[in-house]
Each structure stands twice: as C-alpha cells, then as structure tokens.
Motif scaffolding. Structure first.
Motif, PDB file in Angstrom:
ATOM      1  N   GLN A 390     -11.132 -22.471   0.305  1.00  0.00           N
ATOM      2  CA  GLN A 390      -9.955 -21.624   0.102  1.00  0.00           C
ATOM      3  C   GLN A 390      -8.806 -22.410  -0.503  1.00  0.00           C
ATOM      4  OE1 GLN A 390      -9.949 -20.244   4.158  1.00  0.00           O
ATOM      5  NE2 GLN A 390     -10.762 -18.231   3.594  1.00  0.00           N
ATOM      6  N   PHE A 391      -8.631 -23.657  -0.104  1.00  0.00           N
ATOM      7  CA  PHE A 391      -7.624 -24.494  -0.755  1.00  0.00           C
ATOM      8  C   PHE A 391      -7.979 -24.712  -2.224  1.00  0.00           C
ATOM      9  CE2 PHE A 391      -6.175 -26.327   3.460  1.00  0.00           C
ATOM     10  CZ  PHE A 391      -4.859 -25.905   3.314  1.00  0.00           C
ATOM     11  N   TYR A 392      -9.236 -24.911  -2.486  1.00  0.00           N
ATOM     12  CA  TYR A 392      -9.669 -25.286  -3.841  1.00  0.00           C
ATOM     13  C   TYR A 392      -9.670 -24.091  -4.797  1.00  0.00           C
ATOM     14  CZ  TYR A 392     -12.448 -27.685  -7.416  1.00  0.00           C
ATOM     15  OH  TYR A 392     -12.885 -28.263  -8.585  1.00  0.00           O
ATOM     16  N   ASN A 393     -10.179 -22.958  -4.327  1.00  0.00           N
ATOM     17  CA  ASN A 393     -10.396 -21.829  -5.230  1.00  0.00           C
ATOM     18  C   ASN A 393      -9.403 -20.685  -5.082  1.00  0.00           C
ATOM     19  OD1 ASN A 393     -12.712 -22.842  -6.550  1.00  0.00           O
ATOM     20  ND2 ASN A 393     -13.990 -22.262  -4.814  1.00  0.00           N
ATOM     21  N   TYR A 394      -8.694 -20.623  -3.976  1.00  0.00           N
ATOM     22  CA  TYR A 394      -7.814 -19.484  -3.722  1.00  0.00           C
ATOM     23  C   TYR A 394      -6.343 -19.880  -3.793  1.00  0.00           C
ATOM     24  CZ  TYR A 394     -11.817 -16.619  -2.308  1.00  0.00           C
ATOM     25  OH  TYR A 394     -12.978 -15.907  -2.304  1.00  0.00           O
ATOM     26  N   SER A 395      -5.894 -20.661  -2.803  1.00  0.00           N
ATOM     27  CA  SER A 395      -4.456 -20.944  -2.760  1.00  0.00           C
ATOM     28  C   SER A 395      -4.001 -21.817  -3.914  1.00  0.00           C
ATOM     29  CB  SER A 395      -4.081 -21.588  -1.425  1.00  0.00           C
ATOM     30  OG  SER A 395      -4.765 -22.797  -1.204  1.00  0.00           O
ATOM     31  N   SER A 396      -4.923 -22.374  -4.684  1.00  0.00           N
ATOM     32  CA  SER A 396      -4.519 -23.095  -5.897  1.00  0.00           C
ATOM     33  C   SER A 396      -3.782 -22.171  -6.861  1.00  0.00           C
ATOM     34  CB  SER A 396      -5.742 -23.706  -6.587  1.00  0.00           C
ATOM     35  OG  SER A 396      -6.703 -22.706  -6.876  1.00  0.00           O
ATOM     36  N   HIS A 397      -4.036 -20.861  -6.753  1.00  0.00           N
ATOM     37  CA  HIS A 397      -3.365 -19.891  -7.630  1.00  0.00           C
ATOM     38  C   HIS A 397      -2.260 -19.116  -6.919  1.00  0.00           C
ATOM     39  CE1 HIS A 397      -6.200 -20.733 -10.760  1.00  0.00           C
ATOM     40  NE2 HIS A 397      -7.228 -20.354 -10.027  1.00  0.00           N
ATOM     41  N   LEU A 398      -2.032 -19.437  -5.659  1.00  0.00           N
ATOM     42  CA  LEU A 398      -0.980 -18.727  -4.925  1.00  0.00           C
ATOM     43  C   LEU A 398       0.417 -18.996  -5.493  1.00  0.00           C
ATOM     44  CD1 LEU A 398      -0.023 -16.927  -2.654  1.00  0.00           C
ATOM     45  CD2 LEU A 398      -0.343 -18.829  -1.052  1.00  0.00           C
ATOM     46  N   PRO A 399       0.789 -20.241  -5.826  1.00  0.00           N
ATOM     47  CA  PRO A 399       2.130 -20.444  -6.400  1.00  0.00           C
ATOM     48  C   PRO A 399       2.351 -19.670  -7.681  1.00  0.00           C
ATOM     49  CG  PRO A 399       1.190 -22.537  -5.706  1.00  0.00           C
ATOM     50  CD  PRO A 399       0.090 -21.524  -5.629  1.00  0.00           C
ATOM     51  N   GLY A 400       1.373 -19.686  -8.595  1.00  0.00           N
ATOM     52  CA  GLY A 400       1.522 -18.952  -9.846  1.00  0.00           C
ATOM     53  C   GLY A 400       1.673 -17.468  -9.631  1.00  0.00           C
ATOM     54  N   ALA A 401       0.890 -16.921  -8.681  1.00  0.00           N
ATOM     55  CA  ALA A 401       0.993 -15.488  -8.396  1.00  0.00           C
ATOM     56  C   ALA A 401       2.367 -15.146  -7.839  1.00  0.00           C
ATOM     57  CB  ALA A 401      -0.108 -15.075  -7.422  1.00  0.00           C
ATOM     58  N   ILE A 402       2.886 -15.975  -6.942  1.00  0.00           N
ATOM     59  CA  ILE A 402       4.222 -15.736  -6.389  1.00  0.00           C
ATOM     60  C   ILE A 402       5.270 -15.758  -7.488  1.00  0.00           C
ATOM     61  CG2 ILE A 402       6.017 -16.735  -4.922  1.00  0.00           C
ATOM     62  CD1 ILE A 402       3.807 -17.639  -3.014  1.00  0.00           C
ATOM     63  N   LEU A 403       5.147 -16.703  -8.394  1.00  0.00           N
ATOM     64  CA  LEU A 403       6.151 -16.846  -9.466  1.00  0.00           C
ATOM     65  C   LEU A 403       6.112 -15.681 -10.445  1.00  0.00           C
ATOM     66  CD1 LEU A 403       5.715 -20.665  -9.976  1.00  0.00           C
ATOM     67  CD2 LEU A 403       7.843 -19.541  -9.291  1.00  0.00           C
ATOM     68  N   MET A 404       5.052 -14.886 -10.452  1.00  0.00           N
ATOM     69  CA  MET A 404       4.988 -13.705 -11.313  1.00  0.00           C
ATOM     70  C   MET A 404       5.769 -12.528 -10.736  1.00  0.00           C
ATOM     71  SD  MET A 404       0.999 -13.667 -12.544  1.00  0.00           S
ATOM     72  CE  MET A 404       1.179 -12.046 -13.271  1.00  0.00           C
ATOM     73  N   ILE A 405       6.081 -12.574  -9.452  1.00  0.00           N
ATOM     74  CA  ILE A 405       6.797 -11.457  -8.834  1.00  0.00           C
ATOM     75  C   ILE A 405       8.171 -11.321  -9.492  1.00  0.00           C
ATOM     76  CG2 ILE A 405       7.830 -10.630  -6.678  1.00  0.00           C
ATOM     77  CD1 ILE A 405       5.550 -12.075  -5.204  1.00  0.00           C
ATOM     78  N   PRO A 406       8.543 -10.143  -9.971  1.00  0.00           N
ATOM     79  CA  PRO A 406       9.786 -10.014 -10.756  1.00  0.00           C
ATOM     80  C   PRO A 406      11.068 -10.174  -9.952  1.00  0.00           C
ATOM     81  CG  PRO A 406       8.667  -7.883 -10.540  1.00  0.00           C
ATOM     82  CD  PRO A 406       7.729  -8.913 -10.016  1.00  0.00           C
ATOM     83  N   ASP A 407      11.068  -9.849  -8.677  1.00  0.00           N
ATOM     84  CA  ASP A 407      12.292  -9.916  -7.883  1.00  0.00           C
ATOM     85  C   ASP A 407      12.564 -11.358  -7.456  1.00  0.00           C
ATOM     86  OD1 ASP A 407      13.789  -9.893  -5.174  1.00  0.00           O
ATOM     87  OD2 ASP A 407      14.099  -7.851  -5.921  1.00  0.00           O
ATOM     88  N   GLU A 408      13.719 -11.896  -7.844  1.00  0.00           N
ATOM     89  CA  GLU A 408      14.035 -13.295  -7.585  1.00  0.00           C
ATOM     90  C   GLU A 408      14.134 -13.599  -6.095  1.00  0.00           C
ATOM     91  OE1 GLU A 408      17.112 -16.509  -9.514  1.00  0.00           O
ATOM     92  OE2 GLU A 408      17.998 -14.658  -8.692  1.00  0.00           O
ATOM     93  N   ALA A 409      14.745 -12.711  -5.332  1.00  0.00           N
ATOM     94  CA  ALA A 409      14.889 -12.936  -3.898  1.00  0.00           C
ATOM     95  C   ALA A 409      13.520 -12.976  -3.222  1.00  0.00           C
ATOM     96  CB  ALA A 409      15.757 -11.851  -3.274  1.00  0.00           C
TER      97      ALA A 409
END
Length: 1000
Positions: A390-409
């Motif tokens: 999960q660290f290797y294949n999943y959460s490696s993309h969690l930061p990028g997915a979060i940064l795509m969220i349009p609302d800054e807060a």
C-alpha cells in the motif's frame, strides 16, 4: 481489428462474463415489482433512468416524511458459514444528497425484529447492507419483510439488485453505514454520525481542523505551490499506447457507457470481485477500465481536431461513470482492489487532465475519489494503517491526488492529515516497520520483497515534503533511520546471507545505498542540518567502493564510510547479526506471530529451502558464503537442525512456515550478544542458542526430537561449503582426509573451507566428507528440453508423472564438490543435544591459540548449563555470562540465580555492580522481569525499545537492600535513536547503541 483493440475487447468480454462475483439479485426490477408496496404518500415505478443490474431499477418517489416502501418475500433464515454471515443487501441511487436518514425495518409475520439506518448525503449509487449477526440476530432467526422508511420530506431514489439473504463476508462501515462495525452507533443522533467531504475533521476530531483559505499563512501557501509544482507541474499523460483511434473508439463503444439527457448510464463497474454485494458481469476496474482510461489519456495528448475532442468526451464519460457507479470518497465497500501493481497506473492518468476535469465539473469528485482509493480512507481512519504494497502502490499517489482538489482550504487540511497519516503508520504503528528495524510484508520480515518500499516511499512521499510544514516528525524519521541501519547490518558487500530473507535460499543481491541516500538527503531529524551525516556514512559503506556525485559531496564534507561492527538483534524476525571487520554471522530462527519462511515455488528460488531457518547460523567472510547452486544439498544449513529428506521429498511448490511458539530473539551488550529459539516447526523440535563474544560463537542445541520424521536421520550441520569458495582444505583433528566418521566421544577440532575453526564438545558422532554432490532441481532452467516441461501446477506440486521423483528424468542434475561436516543424531532421537564453538576468520596464530585454549582447563568460553530449561555460557575475558532461559528458573549458574519468565539475559560483572542487558522471550509481550542474583541482589526490569533494555545495578552488600530499576530511569540505559548520538571526528569509534558498535 488491430491487436491492441482485440486484446482490450477480449478483456472487456471476459470481465463482463464472470458469473460468480455475487449471488443473483432477488429483485432486479427488469419486468415486475412483485412483493413491493408503498405507503399512501409515495409511489413506485420500473424506470431506466438509473440502473445497477440489468437496464432498469425501481424508482421510489415520496412527498411526505415517514413514507414507507415494503418488500415481502418468502421467509429467510439467518445463518453463518465460516467467515460469511447472512446479510440484506441492495443498491440505492441518490440524485440529490439528503440530510435525513433512510431507515430499514426487518419483520417476521408483522413483528418488528430489528432496525437500522443509512445516511443519504451522497450522489450516485451506493451499496447498503445489514449484517444480521453483527446487529444481534442469532442464527436461525426467520424474517420475511423489509420496510424502508424515510425521514426526508420528499424525494426520489432508485433501488436495484435487492437480495434479502446474501451469505457474505461482513459489510464494511463507511459514510453511508458507519455503524456496520459498531452497532452501538445506531443509537447516536444524525449529527454525530455523518462525515463531511468539505471538512474531513467533522466528527473526526483526531484529524487536523479546517483552516479557512484566508487564514492560511503565506509560507504554507508557498509550500503547497512548491508541492504542486513537484507533483503536477509537468505531468506525463500517464497513458499507454494504442494502435489507431478508430479501434480505440470502438473499444469504448463496446462498454455501452452513454449520456442521455445529461445522465450517464452504462453497465455496472466494480473495483474488485470481492466487494460487498458486487453485481455479476460488472466491468473490471483493473483489467478493463484502467487500461482504457490510460489509452484515452494518451489519445488526448496525441490526437488533433475532432479525434481529440472525441477522446476528451470518452475520457470524461469514463470518469463520470466511475463516480456515478458510487466509487467516491466515503464509499467503503469496494473490496480489495489488489496489491496495486495494476491499480497504481490509474491516478497518473488523471494528473495532466485536471483542467479538462474542472471544465467538466468533476475535478473535485475525481480528485477525492483518487485520494480515497490511494489510502485516503485509511488516512481518515481513527486507526490508520498501511502495508508495504500500500505504501508502494497506493499512498505514493495520495499527495498528487490531494493537490488536485480545487479548494485550497481542503488541500491544506488534507496535506496536514497526510503528514499525520505517515507519522502514525510509520512512526507509531508497530508494523509494517518494526521498532527493531524490520520491514514486514506477508506478516514476516521480508527484506528482499518489502525492502524496495522505503526507498520508493522516501522518494515519492517524504522527501518532497522535507522543507515544508508537512515534513514527517523526528520520531518517524528516527524509525526510518533505524530501518536503514538494520539494512546496513544485514547486508555485507551488498548481499544478504542465504538464510536472512523470508524466501531464503541462495545469497541475494541487496543494497542499502538507496534508502541511506534518501535519508541523508532528508537532513537531520531536527531539521538543523541539510545532510544527515550518519546516513551519509552508511550510504558510503553501502556503495562498497563505487563512486557517485553524492559520494564525492559527502567525502568533501569530511564524512567517512561507516564501519559496522558489533552485535544487532532483529527480535521481530528471530534474527541476530554479529559482525567484526569484514565478516558476518547471521543467526535466524522462527516466531509464531510473524511468518518465518515462505516458499513461492513459481519463483523457483527456494523450492527446497524448507530447513533454511531451522536455527541456522550463516557465516559470510568478505564476499564469500561458500554457497553454490550446483550440487548444493538443501538438507544442510550451517548450525541448522533437521531431518534428512530425499531430493524430491524436500521439494515444495507453495508452503508457509512459522514456529509453534513465540520464544525467539536475543540481546546484545558492548558489541557482544546472545540469540536463541525454542523451535517447533512441523517435523522437528529443539531448543537452540548462540553466544557471540568477539570472533567466538558458541552454539548449544538441546531437546532435539523429531515430530513427523520417523526413521529419518536427524543432523545438526556444522558447515557445507563449495571447495571453490576458499583455498583451505579442512582439517579434521589435524589431518586432511576425504571422509571421516568420528564417534564424537571425545572433543573434536575441525576447520572449514573458509578457514574457520570449530571445537565440538563430546556427544554425538561427527561426519565429514569432501566429495562431489548431486542435486536435481525441478526448475525450468534445469529442463533437458525446455519444450517438454512435466510441471502442470507448481503451486500444487502437480506434475505429469507420479510419484513425484518419476519426473526427475526430465531435468538435468547439477553437480558440485563440497566440504560437508555435521553432527549425526541418528534416527528417532529423543532429547538429543550438541554443542560447539566456532572461531571465525582467525589468523594462523589465532587459530593455534584457539585450539590450545578451548580444550584447556580455563577456556575463553565455558558452557555452564545446557538443558531444556536454560542454556548459559560465560566469556571469561570480559567476565560476561549469557543466559537463554526457556522457562522460569530458580537455579541458574552464577552470577544470576533466578528469572521469572522466558527471556534472554547478558550479565557483565563490573566488581561493585552488574551491567545487564535483557530481551523479552516473547516480542509480542514486553512484561516486567524479576531477577535474583546468587549474592542476593535483585532487580525488576522491563524491556524497552527495541524489545531490549540495558541497566546497571549496584550489587547488594551488607549495608544495602534490594535494588530495582527505578521509575526515574536514572540507572536505565535508554536505547537511543541515531540522532541522539553526536557525530564524532572522522575515523573515531563511538557507540550508537549499547548492543552494538557502529564505527567510522
């Protein structure tokens, strides 16, 4: 049709033709609404606007609160089969989120049996369920009616695939049914049992609070911009190739996803085949959806004009259909998507299209969907979790997915939650990264498999946050540093000894350079130094002489390679490592609570490795292990105790091993250490311990008893080494015979091919031979004719001919010349024992001194006790005694007299005090130990991090009373983190831990 499209279409047809993903729905509303009845303020109709199974569903519309929809059916009974229990399951589509709950009442013959409710604060489909066992209904309870009751004043929902009696694994708690795992929540008020996608801390007080955008500091805003540039600044398409656009469009059309009147419809889409109440025939996410999305991502970048517009439309329809099918944040019943080696390609196919997704109005939903699936659901949990995969294949993309969220807060809140997630799953959770430096995968320390995760995690998830407020905590960094240090101890010249990894077999290439470099670049844990000098020193060691720009930088800073020397225990892996100069002794056994050995036959690396961790102690001198594949006899592992089985009797296709108890591990003191294992695995039981003092290792084995190996020869191997591995010809009591059979009644002196010296205490017979050995491997590389393979299913050991050995004729035997020495316990021994001492890598003078001293009346090491209760060895030069205690004992040899539970103890007599190192006898339970010495001194000690503790206590005198390790820890030597140790001048020596030395 081109080949790419044919393969894609075949995958689609395969994915939609799987009949066993779930039971056939009891009511799918394709033709009738039999059994369904509404209250006066509502109505139902078969409708094709939204559907989950087939092409129609049941539309229920109501105009007053309290409206009901009842479903009567033949009486069903609750039941249980293994891990499956009776559930009620159905799918419900919601066009508009509703603040009010939907209730489900369960009846039998007009009597209410139980009730539950669901949150409807969502859009799209959701699967809703009721676990009859979890809600308290005993097996055999009958029911024949479901009543849905709404608190909402008006609305319309679509219901499909209703099954009132599914035998299923438990429905999982999620935003719709948060009570699924905790039925007491059914009594909570609505305001306390729903979650917000805008403010994830709502009803989750353990998560960071939402900070309004206007209150975000300029520095935090800059940090987020820098992270956005790093993850999303220049994203690739995340796609894969396709042959031609026409075929690609036809492939998409085959799915049947359409838009009608602004509504996306199409066949069901499942993330896995094991989610709760998955619809049969669903589009397979990994095999069909993700490859097609990636091809369309490529097409958007590649095509022009009308084709590009069509590619964008198909891409958006795929994404809208994913959301419409219910795969959104808060939906927790999608099952196991897999280990991630297919799924990991999904999120990168989104990064470069966030503007397109924004124009379509679905960026927020898709970004949160990607974050949720990439361990965002674990990040928001009150008990966050992860694994190596999960660290290797999943959460490696969690930061990028979060940064795509349009609302800054929202981005700011979730990035802080992400930091907290890493700090808890790495820094605080006991696994997958153990406190002792282990990395666990498949429940065992799996350095060869899970070892790639930390470097990748550092690169993709941690290093980019180094200079931001979202940086991991010092505690988390310390744990990773200890992992890197453990890697460095396990590897010598970038190899793992044959017994050191979970799929043990041949020596394995492994380097700690990557993780050490990443941690060096992370800087010191306190953030004050841009380079972590300790990690940089380990990096230089791991390079093993290679040159890199980073190596030149660190050398210019005055950093020298670290010299690893001393003793290191990995008690969560039943492992001890002892090192001096350029050699390593690796002792390995097994635990009960952590997998000890796995044989995955299809890898063809250790099909015969069954005994590789039977209390084995492997010696590596420089780059030489003595191991060679050709002719290696897999029954003989140095120090290992086991039955001798035939070549083909030892073969395994798939097998997992662990110990029958959890008594294994050891501890160290001032560079020396002890290790032991109460071993009982399948066909053999024994108690083994080893005492490491300088370059002397004393090995004791008692209670040797076969369990399921009647009439098989039982041996304890001293060594097996290829004659090509060293220039020395072994000596047997000073002679160099090709074979020797000694009765073992008198002490025996041996040397091995690598030049190590052995003193075997009187006991069982000793066998030695220098001869050519043959071993036939049932592996593909050994086939006489690669086109004629008799293996049908290696996992099941299914071969063309029976018995198994009849297939040997298809394989070419391997041959090699080896020196082999072992202690022969005979057949069917009961409580047999043996003991010997090895002098590792001695000079000729040291070898001569060892042979003279070890047999004298004042040997450097003396065995004080060896029975099934305790083993004890004293090292005279350092006045240190090691104890391996298998059961509470009150008559131990001095200086210790008694201990109240199994464990490992080293005692050094300092004159007026004792220096003690203690490790728990069960790494799952660190309880307090009570020790009493022969002079009346007593102590109460509790092991600490990592599962060991070192204390110094004053001896009891005529004027003193009992001494305990005090709560103030004034006399307790805390196991320090690496960052606690000041960096010494180059080439100086210093102690990193009390149990080992780490020298520069």
């Amino acid at each position: 049709m081109n080949t790419v499209s044919v393969r894609t279409l075949a995958a689609i047809l395969l994915a939609v033709s799987i009949p066993a993903w779930a039971e056939k729905p009891h009511a799918d509303f394709e033709t009738d609404t039999n059994g369904w009845q509404t209250s006066k303020s509502s109505r139902i109709a078969i409708d094709g606007t939204h559907y989950k199974s087939g092409a129609r569903s049941l539309a229920w519309t109501w105009t007053h609160p309290g409206a009901t929809l009842a479903y009567e059916f033949p009486a069903q009974k609750t039941g249980r089969h293994k891990n499956a229990v009776t559930h009620i399951g159905f799918w419900l589509y919601n066009e508009t989120p509703k603040q009010e709950r939907l209730h489900l009442d369960l009846y039998k013959g007009g009597s209410l049996i139980t009730s539950c409710w669901y949150n409807l604060r969502y859009t799209g489909w959701r699967v809703l369920g009721l676990n009859t066992a979890a809600i308290g209904l005993p097996p055999g309870t009958e029911y024949d009616k479901i009543v849905l009751r709404t608190d909402s004043p008006s609305g319309t929902v679509w219901i499909d695939a209703v099954n009132p009696a599914i035998l299923s694994s438990p429905v999982q708690p999620d935003d719709q049914q948060p009570w699924a795992g905790t039925p007491d929540l059914l009594q909570q008020t609505p305001d306390s049992t729903w979650y917000s996608q805008h403010d994830i801390s709502f009803n989750r007080p353990y998560l960071p609070s939402l900070v309004p955008a206007e209150r975000i500091t300029p520095q935090a805003r800059q940090d987020m911009k820098n992270l956005d540039d790093h993850y999303l600044g220049k994203p690739s398409s995340g796609g894969i190739s396709y042959s031609d656009f026409t075929s690609l469009a036809k492939t998409f059309d085959t799915l049947g996803i359409k838009e009608r009147n602004g509504i996306v419809t199409g066949p069901p889409l499942a993330l896995s085949d094991n989610g709760f109440h998955t619809i049969p025939g669903s589009i397979d996410f990994n095999r069909t959806y993700v490859p097609l999305l990636r091809q369309l991502s490529t097409a958007i970048h590649k095509e022009q004009g009308e084709n590009r517009t069509r590619a964008e439309n198909m891409y958006i329809l795929l994404c809208r259909h994913l959301l419409d099918q219910g795969h959104q944040e808060g939906s927790g019943n999608f099952g196991w998507i897999g280990n991630g080696y297919d799924y990991r390609y999904y999120t990168p196919a989104l990064y470069s299209h966030r503007d397109l997704l924004a124009r379509a109005g679905i960026l927020d939903g898709i970004a949160k969907n990607a974050a949720w699936l990439n361990m965002g659901h674990a990040m928001m949990s009150d008990a966050p979790f992860s694994s190596c995969d999960q660290f290797y294949n999943y959460s490696s993309h969690l930061p990028g997915a979060i940064l795509m969220i349009p609302d800054e807060a929202e981005r700011y809140q979730r990035l802080r939650a992400y930091k907290q997630y890493l700090d808890r799953t790495i820094g605080q959770n006991p696994l997958p990264f153990g406190r002792d430096g282990t990395a666990h995968h498949h429940t065992g320390h799996h350095l060869s498999y899970g070892g790639y995760t930390p470097p990748a995690m550092m690169h993709t998830q941690i290093l980019p946050f180094r200079d931001t407020e979202f940086r991991i905590s010092p505690q988390t960094q310390e744990k990773l540093r200890h992992y890197a240090l453990a890697c460095s101890w396990q590897t010598i010249h970038n190899k793992l000894a044959p017994n050191l990894y979970l799929r043990s077999g041949p020596p394995l290439d492994f380097s700690a350079a990557n993780i050490c470099l990443r941690l060096a670049q992370m800087g010191s844990p306190d953030g004050k130094n841009p380079v972590d000098r300790d990690m940089a020193a380990l990096y230089l060691t791991a390079l093993d002489g290679a040159d890199t720009p980073e190596a030149r930088q660190y050398r210019a800073m005055g950093i020298a390679p670290a010299r690893i020397e001393g003793h290191f225990n990995l008690n969560l892996a039943a492992t001890a490592l002892h090192r001096r100069e350029d050699w390593q002794a690796a002792a390995v056994g097994m635990l009960q609570m952590h997998r000890g050995l796995e044989i995955y036959g299809w890898t063809e690396s250790n099909n015969y490795g069954r005994y590789s961790r039977n209390g084995t102690i492997y010696l590596t001198l420089g780059k030489e292990t003595g191991w060679r594949r050709e002719g290696w006899n897999w029954n003989h592992w140095p120090a290992g105790t086991n039955p001798i089985r035939g070549n083909h009797d030892l073969f395994e296709g798939y097998s997992l091993y662990s110990n029958a108890n959890n008594m294994a591990g050891g501890t160290g003191l001032d560079g020396d250490g002890i290790w032991g294992n109460d071993f009982r695995c399948r066909d053999i039981a024994f108690k083994k311990s080893a005492y490491f003092f300088g370059n002397l290792v004393t090995v004791i084995t008692t209670g040797i008893t076969p369990i399921d190996a009647q009439d098989k020869q039982i041996v304890t191997t001293l060594y097996q080494q290829s004659t090509a591995s060293g220039p020395s010809r072994p000596l047997i009591n000073g002679t160099t015979p090709d074979t020797a059979d000694l009765d073992g009644k008198t002490p025996t002196l041996l040397t091995d091919t690598l030049g190590n010296s052995y003193y075997i205490h009187p006991g069982a017979p000793i066998r030695y031979s220098r001869s050519e050995q043959q071993w036939t491997y049932f592996n593909k590389q050994d086939l006489k004719n690669p086109q004629d393979n008799p293996c049908i299913d290696i996992r099941k050991k299914h071969f063309r001919e029976t018995p198994l050995e009849a297939n040997a004729k298809y394989y070419t035997p391997t041959h090699g010349t080896f020196d082999l020495a072992y202690i022969d316990h005979g057949t069917n021994p009961t409580g047999a024992s043996c003991a010997y001492t090895v002098c590792i890598a001695p000079t000729p003078q040291q070898a001569a001194e060892f042979e003279q001293a070890i047999a004298s009346t004042a040997p450097p090491v003396r065995i004080l006790r060896q029975d099934d209760t305790a083993h004890a060895v004293r090292h005279e030069p350092t006045k240190t005694t090691g104890y391996t205690v298998f059961a509470p004992c009150s008559d131990l040899p001095a200086p210790l007299k008694s201990i109240d539970r199994p464990g490992f103890v080293i005692v050094k007599d300092l004159g007026d005090s004792y220096r003690i190192s203690l490790a728990t006898g069960d790494p799952e339970h660190n309880k307090e130990y009570h020790l009493e010495f022969n002079d009346g001194t007593t102590a109460a000690i509790r092991p600490d991090h990592p599962l060991t503790v070192t204390v110094e206590i004053q001896k009891r005198t005529a004027t003193s009373n009992t001494v305990q390790s005090p709560p103030s820890l004034a006399l307790l030597y805390r196991e320090p983190h690496l960052g606690d140790i000041p960096l010494p001048p180059a080439n100086s020596r210093f102690n990193i831990r009390n149990s080992y030395r780490f020298n520069k």
